[in-house]
Every structure is written in C-alpha cells, then in structure tokens.
Motif scaffolding. Sequence first.
Motif, PDB file in Angstrom:
ATOM      1  N   THR A   8       0.940  -1.223  -0.034  1.00  0.00           N
ATOM      2  CA  THR A   8      -0.053   0.052   0.237  1.00  0.00           C
ATOM      3  C   THR A   8       0.924   1.325  -0.093  1.00  0.00           C
ATOM      4  N   SER A  39      12.224 -11.309   6.155  1.00  0.00           N
ATOM      5  CA  SER A  39      12.218 -11.365   7.543  1.00  0.00           C
ATOM      6  C   SER A  39      11.635  -9.920   8.111  1.00  0.00           C
ATOM      7  N   ARG A  40      10.460  -9.950   9.325  1.00  0.00           N
ATOM      8  CA  ARG A  40      10.013  -8.741   9.676  1.00  0.00           C
ATOM      9  C   ARG A  40       9.589  -9.227  11.130  1.00  0.00           C
ATOM     10  N   VAL A  59       9.297  -1.215  11.948  1.00  0.00           N
ATOM     11  CA  VAL A  59       8.759  -0.031  11.613  1.00  0.00           C
ATOM     12  C   VAL A  59       7.440  -0.345  10.797  1.00  0.00           C
ATOM     13  N   THR A  69       1.499   1.810   9.849  1.00  0.00           N
ATOM     14  CA  THR A  69       0.259   2.246  10.645  1.00  0.00           C
ATOM     15  C   THR A  69       0.598   2.979  12.016  1.00  0.00           C
TER      16      THR A  69
HETATM   17  P1  ATP Z   1       0.402  -0.929   7.378  1.00  0.00           P
HETATM   18  O1  ATP Z   1       1.211  -0.730   8.800  1.00  0.00           O
HETATM   19  O2  ATP Z   1      -0.474   0.158   6.666  1.00  0.00           O
HETATM   20  O3  ATP Z   1      -0.331  -2.299   7.342  1.00  0.00           O
HETATM   21  P2  ATP Z   1       2.972  -1.712   6.288  1.00  0.00           P
HETATM   22  O4  ATP Z   1       4.041  -0.936   7.134  1.00  0.00           O
HETATM   23  O5  ATP Z   1       2.899  -3.255   6.658  1.00  0.00           O
HETATM   24  O6  ATP Z   1       1.518  -0.947   6.033  1.00  0.00           O
HETATM   25  P3  ATP Z   1       2.528  -2.039   3.478  1.00  0.00           P
HETATM   26  O7  ATP Z   1       2.499  -1.205   2.443  1.00  0.00           O
HETATM   27  O8  ATP Z   1       1.559  -2.910   3.960  1.00  0.00           O
HETATM   28  O9  ATP Z   1       3.334  -1.723   4.708  1.00  0.00           O
HETATM   29  O10 ATP Z   1       3.528  -3.312   3.115  1.00  0.00           O
HETATM   30  C1  ATP Z   1       3.956  -3.814   1.881  1.00  0.00           C
HETATM   31  C2  ATP Z   1       5.071  -4.991   2.063  1.00  0.00           C
HETATM   32  O11 ATP Z   1       6.198  -4.474   2.996  1.00  0.00           O
HETATM   33  C3  ATP Z   1       4.444  -6.031   2.755  1.00  0.00           C
HETATM   34  O12 ATP Z   1       4.973  -7.307   2.049  1.00  0.00           O
HETATM   35  C4  ATP Z   1       4.976  -6.050   4.257  1.00  0.00           C
HETATM   36  O13 ATP Z   1       5.067  -7.230   4.658  1.00  0.00           O
HETATM   37  C5  ATP Z   1       6.528  -5.527   3.974  1.00  0.00           C
HETATM   38  N1  ATP Z   1       6.934  -4.794   4.919  1.00  0.00           N
HETATM   39  C6  ATP Z   1       6.661  -3.675   5.329  1.00  0.00           C
HETATM   40  N2  ATP Z   1       7.360  -2.941   6.522  1.00  0.00           N
HETATM   41  C7  ATP Z   1       8.390  -3.933   6.694  1.00  0.00           C
HETATM   42  C8  ATP Z   1       9.366  -4.190   7.639  1.00  0.00           C
HETATM   43  N3  ATP Z   1       9.600  -3.143   8.529  1.00  0.00           N
HETATM   44  N4  ATP Z   1      10.218  -5.045   7.453  1.00  0.00           N
HETATM   45  C9  ATP Z   1      10.023  -6.277   6.299  1.00  0.00           C
HETATM   46  N5  ATP Z   1       8.959  -5.974   5.690  1.00  0.00           N
HETATM   47  C10 ATP Z   1       8.257  -5.013   5.548  1.00  0.00           C
END
Ligand code: ATP
Length: 212
Positions: free
Chosen positions: A12, A132-133, A177, A180
């Motif tokens: 997004t 990884s997250r 990070v 949201t």
């Molecule tokens: P929201 O908090 O609005 O759900 P988000 O930070 O998860 O947003 P998105 O745009 O929904 O961001 O994520 C896009 C992609 O990036 C997804 O595959 C998500 O898992 C990945 N992603 C986002 N932030 C991270 C992070 N800090 N580390 C690893 N992957 C991430």
Amino acid sequence: MSTRPLAIFGGTFDPIHIGHLTVAWEAAELLDAEVRLMPANVPPHRSPPLASAAERVAMLRAALAGQSRLVLDARELERDGPSYTVDTLHELRAEQGARPLVLLLGADAFAGLPTWNRWRELFDFAHVGVLSRPGAEVARPAVLAEEVAARRVDNVAALHAEPCGKLVELAVTPLEVSATRIRELLAAGRDPRYLLPAGLFDDPVLLAPYRR
Ligand code: ATP
C-alpha cells in the motif's frame, strides 16, 4: 545460463517508510535483482489507504530519487478494480519471457498468502522471496507450509536458474517499522522524521494526508 531476476515488491505504501526501503534494497543485493516497488490500487484484503493513489505515487517518487536500484512500477494503479497480484505476475511473465521473477513479501504478508486470489498460481509465474520482519512472528497456516515445503531453496542461485516456482527466505535487517505506526504518530502531531525517507520532507504537501 543465469539471468538477473526481476523482483516485485507490492504494498500500500501509505506511506513508504525506511522499513520498505531497507528490505527492498537488501533483497536487490541478496538476489542480484532489479526491484520494482508496485503500489496497489484497491487492496483486496484491507481498508482503503489514507493517501490517494496519486499522493502515494508522489511519495514513492520522492523516496526513490537519487538511486536506480529500486524503481517505481505504477501499473496496478492504472487498472480498474482490485489489484490481484496473480494478474500482475501473469502480465509481467508475458512481457519478460523466461526471465526469473521474484515476488517479495514481508513475513506477515506471506503468512496471509492463502487468503489471496488464486494464490497457488503465483508460483506458476514467480518465485517467492520472504523478507524477515520483526513483530511478524505469526504462525504460518498448514496449507501454506504444505505448498511451499518442496519449493524451498537455501541458495539464491536456484532462483537465477529457473523462471518461477521456488521459495527463499531472505534474512534482511530487522526493522520494526510500520506505516500504521507512522500514520498514528503523524495524526498525533508527532514528527517521525527518521522513520521516513528524507525526500518526504522536501515538500510539505507530501505528508499532508496524514496530518489532516
Ligand atoms: P500498514 O502498517 O499500513 O499495514 P506496512 O508497514 O505493513 O503497512 P505495506 O505497504 O502494507 O506496509 O507493506 C508492503 C510490504 O512490505 C508487505 O509485504 C510487508 O510485509 C512489507 N514490509 C513493510 N514493512 C516492513 C518491515 N519493517 N520489514 C519487512 N517487511 C516489511
């Protein structure tokens, strides 16, 4: 013969933050791939973004300025209705021939894969790279574990040798990070300057959707 893969990182991006950029950059290095950031139009699984498509594209452009390893691909925003990844990968496969394609997913997004439209078909078009997250240590559904068991590879070289069908876990720098959290901070009048790419502060209009 090995061909440099094309990796797709969808999301997004409401807003794009340093978590996205760091993991996309590291995936580009680990896979020796071109990485395209692909903003989604109407995400099928979630509430609509706070920023419009045009506002999210403007933020992505500002964030990606000054480098060429990560590029913007806004094709899903040009399509009406929900952006199904399987349709996008189908289109990319037709354009790219036998070039390896890699769908990059954060660990949280990967765990939710079985809720995606025609999810098993994704592997007919692309490999999957799981990033990884931290904070996303959710259990993976059994159907997903079964589907990927035979697809798993440890060496990224396997992704260069075939166009699609494999799964690799990419250990990238853990950064807890999320967009949201950034939206919450901005709505509360805070200034999360270093969680966001510097380019987002060049024009005060860019972060306005979250300060309204
Ligand atoms: P929201 O908090 O609005 O759900 P988000 O930070 O998860 O947003 P998105 O745009 O929904 O961001 O994520 C896009 C992609 O990036 C997804 O595959 C998500 O898992 C990945 N992603 C986002 N932030 C991270 C992070 N800090 N580390 C690893 N992957 C991430």
